[in-house]
Design an enzyme around this catalytic site. Structure first.
Site, mmCIF file in Angstrom:
data_model
loop_
_atom_site.group_PDB
_atom_site.id
_atom_site.type_symbol
_atom_site.label_atom_id
_atom_site.label_comp_id
_atom_site.label_asym_id
_atom_site.label_seq_id
_atom_site.Cartn_x
_atom_site.Cartn_y
_atom_site.Cartn_z
ATOM 1 N N THR A 95 121.319 40.886 46.653
ATOM 2 C CA THR A 95 121.033 40.514 45.273
ATOM 3 C C THR A 95 120.364 39.153 45.256
ATOM 4 O OG1 THR A 95 121.968 40.004 43.101
ATOM 5 C CG2 THR A 95 123.375 39.561 44.989
ATOM 6 N N ARG A 105 126.171 48.725 45.713
ATOM 7 C CA ARG A 105 125.852 49.751 44.721
ATOM 8 C C ARG A 105 126.905 50.857 44.817
ATOM 9 N NH1 ARG A 105 120.278 49.665 43.207
ATOM 10 N NH2 ARG A 105 119.697 47.458 43.103
ATOM 11 N N ARG A 125 114.039 53.105 32.127
ATOM 12 C CA ARG A 125 115.370 52.850 31.574
ATOM 13 C C ARG A 125 115.358 51.639 30.635
ATOM 14 N NH1 ARG A 125 118.158 56.324 30.682
ATOM 15 N NH2 ARG A 125 120.043 55.079 30.698
ATOM 16 N N ILE A 126 114.867 50.507 31.114
ATOM 17 C CA ILE A 126 114.873 49.298 30.289
ATOM 18 C C ILE A 126 113.863 49.422 29.154
ATOM 19 C CG2 ILE A 126 114.529 46.802 30.262
ATOM 20 C CD1 ILE A 126 117.067 47.768 31.728
ATOM 21 N N CYS A 144 119.485 41.492 35.540
ATOM 22 C CA CYS A 144 120.694 41.765 34.761
ATOM 23 C C CYS A 144 121.879 40.980 35.320
ATOM 24 C CB CYS A 144 120.991 43.255 34.740
ATOM 25 S SG CYS A 144 121.150 44.018 36.370
ATOM 26 N N ASN A 185 117.506 53.800 39.594
ATOM 27 C CA ASN A 185 116.435 54.727 39.966
ATOM 28 C C ASN A 185 115.735 54.342 41.262
ATOM 29 O OD1 ASN A 185 116.361 56.857 38.135
ATOM 30 N ND2 ASN A 185 115.351 55.629 36.575
#
Length: 481
Positions: free
Chosen positions: A347, A370, A138-139, A289, A320
């Protein structure tokens, strides 16, 4: 003529003006490495409608709409100057010019405001610097899009290769397809072709070698003509100095991790502590992020009010790392179906604050949930301040920070009353203050901070890479300190 006709005529006139700006902005970018911005938003390669929408968005943050009739003269003035590589914010130029009472023409004012980027003050155009992506998830794919977009005149950063594990038949075709089409971020802006014989993807004329390897030790990058490159590790497999040092192979000069670093690996949040990177540092992290979302506004609040303690609760889109359906997972709760559940997890963003803001003595705690959305998250930052204040004062401060401070590329500001998460897909800021949700009571403040945990974070990664490679060009007018 009716009001309806007047509005339509005005729209067509503004369309024509925006259309006339496009070739001027394009030539400045391609020929001189000048990026034209509007309140920190790039106007390079933007359509007529995008330019008009960006001007209208200024109404939310600056209080009044900015018209292309106001900014066109500044673009025209820039084309007459002997400019060097730089970023020039025509929104700020127009704003400052309006407040200037010296009677200067737009051309005279513009020449004065950007004097640091003209004539003998120009900085040299940088030689292209090779970039390698290790991993293409993704990134990795979003960083690839950004690097291709910013290739511009051919100077600056140049994506040369991606390194992935072999995936069987048509592997390269499938990877190219994932770069071309994205369910969240839409179509790639340009053309992509595949050269299977050369194991390469050609995107907007950029030839990107696809290297297959199961381990960093298998690759000699100089064999592909890659030298002095920056390698961006998007896998997160290695997060300490020992593991990441495996990437320092022939052809690789520095390694940037797109996950929180462990041990003595510097965790960098661009805009906050990127200037602490030592020139000889070869390994660094762009943190997470969420860290990038909370640290800039936390710094803005600490600098103005002081912060005694804080807590951040993130409501984060699923990733993912979670399962689509219930199945075994080594971590607690993450084995439960991501699209069907809210999932409590941890986190590391709160503990990472200490690395990015070592002078902040306030304890910051954090937790995360999430939720079943594929992108864009929100951080709820609850702070005990060093002095009492009001909601209006806090919002005025954060609005000003988003417009004029060195954090204006990190912090955005919205007053939209109906804003929801999907509105912020594609935001290039690492954090967007939701003015309507902000709460202040004496010395207690609660900030609601949206962030595109994919694209906004990828923009921060690219900014760090630009900084360490010396292709982060100065911005004019200079941000207020």
């Amino acid at each position: 003529m009716t009001v309806k006709d007047d509005s339509f005529t005005d729209w067509k006139n503004r369309e024509e003006i925006a259309e006339s700006m496009i070739p001027m902005i394009g030539r400045l970018h391609r020929e001189r490495d000048v990026t034209v911005l509007l309140h920190s938003r790039s106007l390079v390669n933007k359509s007529v409608v995008s330019i008009l929408k960006t001007h209208r968005f200024a109404r939310q943050i600056a209080g009044e709409e900015l018209s292309v009739t106001d900014t066109l003269p500044f673009v025209q003035a820039l084309t007459t100057l002997d400019l060097g590589p730089s970023q020039i914010d025509i929104g700020r130029l127009a704003e400052i010019y309006q407040a200037d009472d010296r009677g200067l023409s737009v051309a005279e004012f513009t020449a004065e405001a950007v004097a640091g980027a003209t004539g003998g003050n120009k900085i040299d155009r940088r030689e292209p610097r090779d970039v390698v992506l290790y991993g293409f998830g993704r990134i990795g794919r979003l960083v690839a899009r950004l690097l291709i977009e910013k290739a511009g005149s051919g100077n600056g950063l140049r994506l040369r290769a991606i390194v992935v594990r072999g995936g069987g038949d048509q592997d390269i075709i499938k990877r190219a397809s994932l770069l071309r089409r994205d369910s969240i971020h839409g179509q790639f802006q340009g053309t992509i072709t595949v050269d299977e014989a050369e194991s390469a993807i050609i995107a907007n004329g950029n030839t990107i070698k696809v290297i297959y390897a199961n381990d960093p030790s298998e690759v000699d990058y100089t064999a592909y003509g890659i030298n002095n490159a920056i390698l961006i590790d998007n896998t997160g497999k290695w997060r300490d100095r020992e593991g990441l040092s495996q990437h320092l192979r022939p052809g690789i000069d520095k390694v940037v991790l797109t996950a929180p670093g462990k041990g003595d690996v510097p965790n960098i949040v661009h805009g906050v502590n990127h200037d602490t990177i030592k020139p000889d540092e070869q390994i660094l992290s762009c943190a997470s992020c969420t860290t990038n979302a909370i640290v800039p506004p936390l710094k803005a609040m600490a600098d103005e009010y002081g912060v005694l303690r804080g807590h951040v609760e993130t409501v984060h889109s699923f990733t993912n790392d979670q399962n689509l359906l219930d199945n075994y997972h080594k971590a607690d709760r993450r084995g439960r179906s991501a699209p069907l559940n809210m999932v409590i997890t941890e986190t590391g963003a709160a503990s990472a604050v200490a690395k990015a803001l070592p002078d902040l003595e306030a304890p910051i705690t954090g937790s995360s949930i999430r939720v079943p959305v594929p992108d864009v998250s929100i951080a709820i930052l609850s702070l005990r301040l060093g002095r009492e204040t009001t909601r209006e004062e806090v919002l005025d401060h954060l609005r000003d920070v988003s417009l004029t401070s060195p954090l204006k590329r990190q912090i955005d500001f919205t007053t939209a009353p109906d804003a929801v998460s999907s509105d912020f897909i594609g935001s290039r800021h690492s954090s967007i203050v939701d003015a309507g949700a902000t709460k202040v009571d004496g010395d207690n403040a609660i900030l609601y901070l949206w962030y595109d945990n994919e694209f906004g974070y990828s923009c921060q990664v690219v900014r760090v890479v630009q900084h360490v490679t010396g292709v982060e060009y100065p911005t004019y007018p200079a941000p207020a300190v």
